[in-house]
Design a protein around this motif. Structure first.
Motif: not given
Length: 152
Positions: A117-143
């Protein structure tokens, strides 16, 4: 220490893939609703291997709980807002895995397992500004497919 957003919280992917991958000894579910529901906790805990200590806590208690549990922790959030709340309260996350967010009203499907959602995107952008890396994977073996910026 590993942090994951997954609206399903504890389920097969977490138990069978992520816990062995991370080697966590503590499974910390930071979710206000579940922290108040003892019956649901008891039912969910039946699926968790006995060698893993499970903690169901309100989001505001996460920093204290992690201090007590240590580095061998796997933290689950039910949504991006809770992950941001924890980060804003001083919980340091190097990486936040975005594992599963179901599609719903006002959300855009960005990956087969993630709708934001728009709010989800805002939350994730805020976290990136705090130097949090985002990792979009459902399982660890996924690229990871594509750049994170295209999703948020």
């Amino acid at each position: 220490m590993w942090f994951r957003v997954d609206n399903r919280l504890i389920h097969g992917q977490v138990i069978e893939a992520w816990l062995p991958y991370t080697g966590a000894k503590h499974l910390v579910v930071a979710n206000d609703e579940l922290a108040a529901d003892i019956l649901r906790q008891q039912i969910i805990e039946l699926a968790v291997p006995q060698r893993i200590l499970t903690h169901f806590i309100p989001v505001d208690d996460l920093a204290f709980t992690l201090d007590a549990c240590g580095e061998d922790s796997f933290v689950l959030f039910g949504n991006c807002r809770d992950a941001r709340r924890a980060n804003d309260a001083g919980v340091i996350m190097e990486t936040l895995n975005i594992g599963n967010l179901h599609y719903g009203p006002e959300k855009t499907q960005v990956l087969p397992h993630v709708a934001l959602s728009t709010a989800d995107r805002e939350d994730l952008r805020s976290m990136q500004q705090h130097l949090v890396q985002l990792d979009f994977r459902s399982v660890p073996t996924e690229t990871v497919r594509g750049s994170h910026e295209q999703f948020i």
